[in-house]
Structure formats: structure tokens, C-alpha cells
Design a protein around this motif. Structure first.
Motif, PDB file in Angstrom:
ATOM      1  N   VAL A 117     -11.314   3.808  -8.663  1.00  0.00           N
ATOM      2  CA  VAL A 117      -9.913   4.269  -8.591  1.00  0.00           C
ATOM      3  C   VAL A 117      -9.841   5.788  -8.805  1.00  0.00           C
ATOM      4  CG1 VAL A 117      -7.629   4.120  -9.680  1.00  0.00           C
ATOM      5  CG2 VAL A 117      -8.930   2.043  -9.254  1.00  0.00           C
ATOM      6  N   THR A 118     -10.614   6.308  -9.750  1.00  0.00           N
ATOM      7  CA  THR A 118     -10.624   7.756 -10.023  1.00  0.00           C
ATOM      8  C   THR A 118     -11.063   8.528  -8.780  1.00  0.00           C
ATOM      9  OG1 THR A 118     -11.159   7.289 -12.346  1.00  0.00           O
ATOM     10  CG2 THR A 118     -11.536   9.538 -11.578  1.00  0.00           C
ATOM     11  N   ASN A 119     -12.159   8.083  -8.175  1.00  0.00           N
ATOM     12  CA  ASN A 119     -12.657   8.747  -6.963  1.00  0.00           C
ATOM     13  C   ASN A 119     -11.688   8.611  -5.794  1.00  0.00           C
ATOM     14  OD1 ASN A 119     -15.688   9.814  -7.046  1.00  0.00           O
ATOM     15  ND2 ASN A 119     -15.527   8.118  -8.473  1.00  0.00           N
ATOM     16  N   LEU A 120     -11.072   7.440  -5.683  1.00  0.00           N
ATOM     17  CA  LEU A 120     -10.132   7.192  -4.580  1.00  0.00           C
ATOM     18  C   LEU A 120      -8.893   8.081  -4.721  1.00  0.00           C
ATOM     19  CD1 LEU A 120      -9.514   5.568  -2.057  1.00  0.00           C
ATOM     20  CD2 LEU A 120      -8.876   3.619  -3.491  1.00  0.00           C
ATOM     21  N   ILE A 121      -8.382   8.204  -5.953  1.00  0.00           N
ATOM     22  CA  ILE A 121      -7.215   9.073  -6.182  1.00  0.00           C
ATOM     23  C   ILE A 121      -7.567  10.529  -5.863  1.00  0.00           C
ATOM     24  CG2 ILE A 121      -5.710  10.051  -7.992  1.00  0.00           C
ATOM     25  CD1 ILE A 121      -5.715   7.209  -9.256  1.00  0.00           C
ATOM     26  N   LEU A 269      -8.394  -1.052   5.050  1.00  0.00           N
ATOM     27  CA  LEU A 269      -9.005  -0.433   3.865  1.00  0.00           C
ATOM     28  C   LEU A 269     -10.507  -0.292   4.062  1.00  0.00           C
ATOM     29  CD1 LEU A 269      -7.216  -2.453   1.028  1.00  0.00           C
ATOM     30  CD2 LEU A 269      -6.773  -0.081   1.658  1.00  0.00           C
ATOM     31  N   ALA A 270     -11.046   0.857   3.620  1.00  0.00           N
ATOM     32  CA  ALA A 270     -12.495   1.086   3.755  1.00  0.00           C
ATOM     33  C   ALA A 270     -13.292   0.139   2.860  1.00  0.00           C
ATOM     34  CB  ALA A 270     -12.813   2.532   3.400  1.00  0.00           C
ATOM     35  N   LEU A 271     -12.738  -0.187   1.687  1.00  0.00           N
ATOM     36  CA  LEU A 271     -13.481  -0.989   0.710  1.00  0.00           C
ATOM     37  C   LEU A 271     -13.110  -2.463   0.819  1.00  0.00           C
ATOM     38  CD1 LEU A 271     -13.198   1.333  -2.412  1.00  0.00           C
ATOM     39  CD2 LEU A 271     -15.043   1.222  -0.766  1.00  0.00           C
ATOM     40  N   GLU A 272     -14.144  -3.318   0.760  1.00  0.00           N
ATOM     41  CA  GLU A 272     -13.909  -4.755   0.921  1.00  0.00           C
ATOM     42  C   GLU A 272     -13.724  -5.441  -0.423  1.00  0.00           C
ATOM     43  OE1 GLU A 272     -17.486  -5.906   2.934  1.00  0.00           O
ATOM     44  OE2 GLU A 272     -17.183  -4.385   4.475  1.00  0.00           O
ATOM     45  N   GLY A 273     -13.115  -6.624  -0.394  1.00  0.00           N
ATOM     46  CA  GLY A 273     -12.982  -7.451  -1.602  1.00  0.00           C
ATOM     47  C   GLY A 273     -11.614  -7.336  -2.240  1.00  0.00           C
ATOM     48  N   LYS A 274     -11.208  -8.431  -2.898  1.00  0.00           N
ATOM     49  CA  LYS A 274      -9.869  -8.474  -3.526  1.00  0.00           C
ATOM     50  C   LYS A 274      -9.713  -7.383  -4.581  1.00  0.00           C
ATOM     51  CE  LYS A 274      -9.337 -13.482  -3.105  1.00  0.00           C
ATOM     52  NZ  LYS A 274      -9.538 -14.728  -3.853  1.00  0.00           N
ATOM     53  N   GLN A 305     -15.379   6.745   1.230  1.00  0.00           N
ATOM     54  CA  GLN A 305     -16.790   6.338   1.311  1.00  0.00           C
ATOM     55  C   GLN A 305     -17.269   5.414   0.190  1.00  0.00           C
ATOM     56  OE1 GLN A 305     -19.092   7.058   3.829  1.00  0.00           O
ATOM     57  NE2 GLN A 305     -17.192   7.612   4.843  1.00  0.00           N
ATOM     58  N   GLY A 306     -16.476   5.242  -0.854  1.00  0.00           N
ATOM     59  CA  GLY A 306     -16.938   4.405  -1.966  1.00  0.00           C
ATOM     60  C   GLY A 306     -17.743   5.200  -2.983  1.00  0.00           C
ATOM     61  N   VAL A 307     -18.222   4.513  -4.005  1.00  0.00           N
ATOM     62  CA  VAL A 307     -18.874   5.158  -5.144  1.00  0.00           C
ATOM     63  C   VAL A 307     -20.338   4.709  -5.205  1.00  0.00           C
ATOM     64  CG1 VAL A 307     -18.855   5.299  -7.676  1.00  0.00           C
ATOM     65  CG2 VAL A 307     -16.703   5.185  -6.432  1.00  0.00           C
ATOM     66  N   GLU A 308     -21.228   5.657  -5.489  1.00  0.00           N
ATOM     67  CA  GLU A 308     -22.647   5.307  -5.619  1.00  0.00           C
ATOM     68  C   GLU A 308     -22.827   4.274  -6.736  1.00  0.00           C
ATOM     69  OE1 GLU A 308     -27.020   7.501  -5.999  1.00  0.00           O
ATOM     70  OE2 GLU A 308     -25.260   8.534  -6.753  1.00  0.00           O
ATOM     71  N   HIS A 309     -23.719   3.317  -6.522  1.00  0.00           N
ATOM     72  CA  HIS A 309     -24.067   2.263  -7.500  1.00  0.00           C
ATOM     73  C   HIS A 309     -22.960   1.205  -7.664  1.00  0.00           C
ATOM     74  CE1 HIS A 309     -27.260   5.030  -8.421  1.00  0.00           C
ATOM     75  NE2 HIS A 309     -26.426   5.894  -8.941  1.00  0.00           N
ATOM     76  N   ARG A 310     -21.968   1.217  -6.783  1.00  0.00           N
ATOM     77  CA  ARG A 310     -20.914   0.186  -6.855  1.00  0.00           C
ATOM     78  C   ARG A 310     -20.868  -0.514  -5.499  1.00  0.00           C
ATOM     79  NH1 ARG A 310     -19.346  -2.426 -10.368  1.00  0.00           N
ATOM     80  NH2 ARG A 310     -17.863  -1.292 -11.624  1.00  0.00           N
ATOM     81  N   LEU A 311     -21.476  -1.696  -5.402  1.00  0.00           N
ATOM     82  CA  LEU A 311     -21.585  -2.447  -4.137  1.00  0.00           C
ATOM     83  C   LEU A 311     -21.984  -1.530  -2.975  1.00  0.00           C
ATOM     84  CD1 LEU A 311     -18.617  -4.976  -4.443  1.00  0.00           C
ATOM     85  CD2 LEU A 311     -21.049  -5.509  -4.447  1.00  0.00           C
TER      86      LEU A 311
END
Length: 445
Positions: A117-121, A269-274, A305-311
């Protein structure tokens, strides 16, 4: 009279505090009971303050007007207990830094999802042309940013340990992603102590501030009934339609704030999952509050792009996908990871247990996991929890071995998932080190 500060810990928060305190005219003494990393030693030599490592010289520390302790040092540490007995104020770096800035803050906490959430914001703000800096529990220390800074917003990831040491710190926008049992070893194994710690993010907020939270989270809902909150509440939910806040309608995220409405299809949404839909809801709510253009919000959510080490998808080898979820240091984070698996999974799990209860994972393991590789010095709890469910269970104490065994056990179309559900300190420096070793071992297959 020159004020004196003693800083306990020579890591990111300690060094940041030293830089800021020096700039603000404090006499600074930094003390680390362990060894200080070379990169931080370099900084200490350059800024010319009094410091020590591998010891705490108590007579020097007790001369301080205020003490900043790093988040890793528990309140029960004998030195901290003595400081409190002497009525020397002990604060966190987050609290100390907040004394020297009037720049508004977006603060993000929660058991899981806070880094995403921090990176996405931060990503949405940058795309929206808002001058902001990100730090706290991720990246730069808040104190260092305040010392160097000129920005319009701070976006801070905040751990419960950082929030434990606040007195007046207040974010204009506070986000609580969720609460699940974590770090209970630091909270006398009492969930209510941990919950109280997370809720400190909103304790100093006023009616002009905003509190964004997961309305589906039972622990949060219960605490809200017991705790009056001054800030304006903006919940998000996958389960119910909300008057004010974020919810799902016809496979769209809808964010409603005082008659303004933002919508975006969840499929974009770029990121998958609920869980990531919820993370996107929290970020979109902030973006709406800051009046970023709706089209910009949609584009940012779609290209993140998402966060390193998170899925993190590492490589496909022989049609087997290798996923690095090293950041999953508790059971709930691993629950999200397993829930998002769509193929048979070889699961690498284990490390330092923080009081884990694995029951909630049993149905998912039963459904999705074909083999378990235990990666830790003490795997008894994992073996006891899943030994009867999974036919293939192997114990190992090195990442290289774990990945090579996974390579042998995985068939075409399977997924190999590193999602440890535990801290990493038995075999690795931290979760980043664990994740990087996993990626390196995969690339060397």
C-alpha cells in the motif's frame, strides 16, 4: 543550554535520528550493543558525533534529555527499563522526527499489505504530479527525510514497534490495512496489546484527519466499537456496500467520498488476488482525497510493478513458475499467497516462529500443496501441523538445498512458492536476504 540526545541502535532509524538531531543543535551520543554495519559507520565518521558499538556506556546514556531507541529494541530491555525509572523520555525515531516538520503525513500500518500500500500510494502520487517522499519502515528513515527534506507529503510505512514509541505523532491520513496475530512475542502473547499498538496510528488524529481501514476485518471492527475515534472514517470492503468509503459493485472498485465517486474495473488492477484489491482500494481512497485525476489513478493502478519479495514472479523453468514471497513473515501473509495459487504448489516454509498457529492454512494446504520443504533450524511445528496432509515433506537448512529439492519435486505446470510464514533470522540476515538467496538459487538451477 544544549539539549542532549542518546540514540540506541546504529541502523537506519538511529543514523537518521543522529543526522536530524545534529542539524537541530543537539549534542548526540549513539550507542549500539551490536556491531554497526560498515555503510552506517561511514556516515558516523562523516558527521562527527560521539558513538560506540558492542556496548552501552550507561553513564553517558543517562545524561541524555531524551533517548531515541530503535524499533528492534523491546520496552522490556533492561536499559530501557532503567531509563524509564530515571524518568528520561524514551521515544521512537518517528516521534522525534515529527517534532521538526509540519509537512502532512500519510501513515500506513497493518499486519500485512502495508509495504504494498505504501509503494502503491507513492506511485499514484508521483504519477499524479504530487511531490512526496516515501520512507519509515521501508526505504529511508523518516528522520533522515526530515533533515534533508523539502516535500509536500510524507508517505510512511509504520510498524507496531515504531508506533509504540509515539506521543504526539499524527498522520493527516492514517491507513490500517488489517490486523492478524503477529509479533505476539513482543506483546506478552496478548492480541489486545498488539491491536492497541496498531490503533496508535489514529490516537492523535483530529476531526480534520482521515482514518482508512478494512471494514471486513473482525478484529478492527471489534476495536472500533470499544474505541472512540475522532478522525473521519473511510472504510473499504469486499463484502458490503458503503455510504462513504470503497466497495465492490459489478466487478468495479467504487470509492465514494462526500458525493465524489471514482470507479475502476478490478480486472484492470496490476496486482492479483483479493488482498491486493483491498490494497488498491486503500490507495485509491487516498488518491481521491488528494484530488488526483481519476484517469491518472486508473492508469497508476494498472501499471504498478509490485514490491520485491511479495508474490514476486522470478522465473519459469521447464514450465514451473518460481515465486518469491519472502516478505510473508506471518501466517496470514502466507494465507494470501496460498489462496492466490492456481496450480499444484511446492511450498517452501519455515524460519523463526513468532507464536504461529497454522490451523487456518490447513484447508488451503490440503487443496493446493503437493509437497512441503521446511527451511529452518527448528521445523517441528510445521511437521506436526502438516505432516498428515502432505505426502512429501523434506527438511533442509539452506536455501540452495531447498530450491534444488523443489526443482526435483515440481512437475510441469506446478508452482514453487517461497512463502515462509516466519521471520528469517535463524538462517538469513532478514527477509530481503532470504528472498535474494532464493532468486539466486533459482537462477542457478
Amino acid at each position: 543550554m544544549v539539549k542532549k540526545i542518546a540514540i540506541l541502535g546504529g541502523g537506519e532509524s538511529g543514523i537518521g535520528t543522529a543526522i536530524l538531531a545534529l542539524k537541530k543543535g543537539y549534542e548526540v551520543f549513539l550507542s549500539d550493543k551490536g556491531k554497526i554495519k560498515p555503510k552506517y559507520k561511514e556516515v558516523l565518521k562523516n558527521i562527527e558525533i560521539d558513538w560506540e558499538e558492542e556496548q552501552h556506556t550507561e553513564e553517558k546514556i543517562f545524561q541524555a534529555d531524551v533517548v531515541m531507541k530503535s524499533p528492534g529494541i523491546p520496552d522490556k530491555a533492561p536499559l530501557v527499563v532503567k531509563l524509564k525509572e530515571k524518568q528520561i523520555p524514551v521515544v521512537s525515531e518517528i516521534e522525534f522526527a515529527s517534532w521538526f516538520t509540519k509537512t502532512p503525513i500519510i501513515g500506513i500500518t497493518g499486519s500485512n499489505g502495508k509495504t504494498t500500500v505504501t509503494n502503491l500510494i507513492q506511485h499514484v502520487l508521483k504519477e499524479g504530479g504530487i511531490n512526496s517522499e516515501m520512507g519509515g519502515n521501508v526505504g529511508n528513515s523518516f528522520a533522515k527525510m526530515v533533515a534533508e527534506g523539502s516535500t509536500d507529503w510524507y508517505v510512511l510505512e509504520l510498524s507496531s514497534f515504531q508506533l509504540d514509541g509515539i506521543e504526539k505523532f499524527k498522520p493527516e491520513i492514517a491507513i490500517l490495512t488489517n490486523i492478524t496475530p503477529d509479533h505476539l512475542d513482543r506483546y506478552e502473547y496478548k492480541l489486545e496489546n498488539y491491536v492497541a499498538s496498531k490503533f496508535r496510528i489514529t490516537e492523535n488524529q483530529t476531526e480534520e484527519d482521515y482514518f482508512i481501514y478494512d471494514a471486513d476485518d473482525e478484529i478492527i471492527a471489534k476495536k472500533l466499537k470499544q474505541t472512540p475515534i475522532k478522525a473521519q472514517k473511510l472504510p473499504f470492503s469486499l463484502e458490503k456496500k458503503l455510504e462513504n468509503g470503497a466497495y465492490i459493485e459489478n466487478e468495479n472498485i467504487v470509492v465514494k467520498i462526500n458525493n465524489t465517486k471514482f470507479t475502476m474495473p478490478t480486472k484492470d488492477l496490476a496486482l492479483e488476488g483479493k488482498h491486493n484489491t483491498k490494497n488498491a482500494m486503500a490507495a485509491a481512497t487516498v488518491a481521491q482525497l488528494l484530488r488526483i485525476r481519476k484517469q491518472t489513478i486508473r492508469e497508476s493502478m494498472a501499471n504498478f510493478q509490485g514490491v520485491e519479495h511479495r508474490l514476486e514472479k522470478v522465473l519459469k523453468i521447464n514450465n514451473v513458475l518460481y515465486i518469491n514471497d519472502s516478505k510473508a513473515t506471518n501466517v496470514n501473509a502466507t494465507y494470501y499467497a496460498l489462496e492466490s495459487m492456481e496450480t499444484d504448489t511446492v511450498w517452501i516454509v519455515g524460519g523463526v516462529d513468532k507464536g504461529n498457529v497454522y490451523n487456518e492454512l490447513l484447508p488451503l494446504v490440503n487443496e493446493k500443496v503437493k509437497a512441503i520443504i521446511c527451511l529452518g533450524l527448528d521445523n517441528d511445528k510445521i511437521v506436526n501441523a502438516f505432516g498428515n496432509i502432505v505426502d512429501n515433506m523434506v527438511e533442509t537448512a539452506s536455501m540452495k538445498d531447498a530450491v534444488q529439492i523443489a526443482y526435483r519435486l515440481a512437475d510441469k505446470g506446478d508452482t514453487v512458492l517461497l512463502s515462509p510464514a516466519c521471520a528469517s533470522f535463524d538462517l538469513f540476515e532478514n527477509y530481503e536476504d532470504r528472498g535474494r538467496q532464493f532468486k539466486e538459487a533459482v537462477r542457478n538451477l
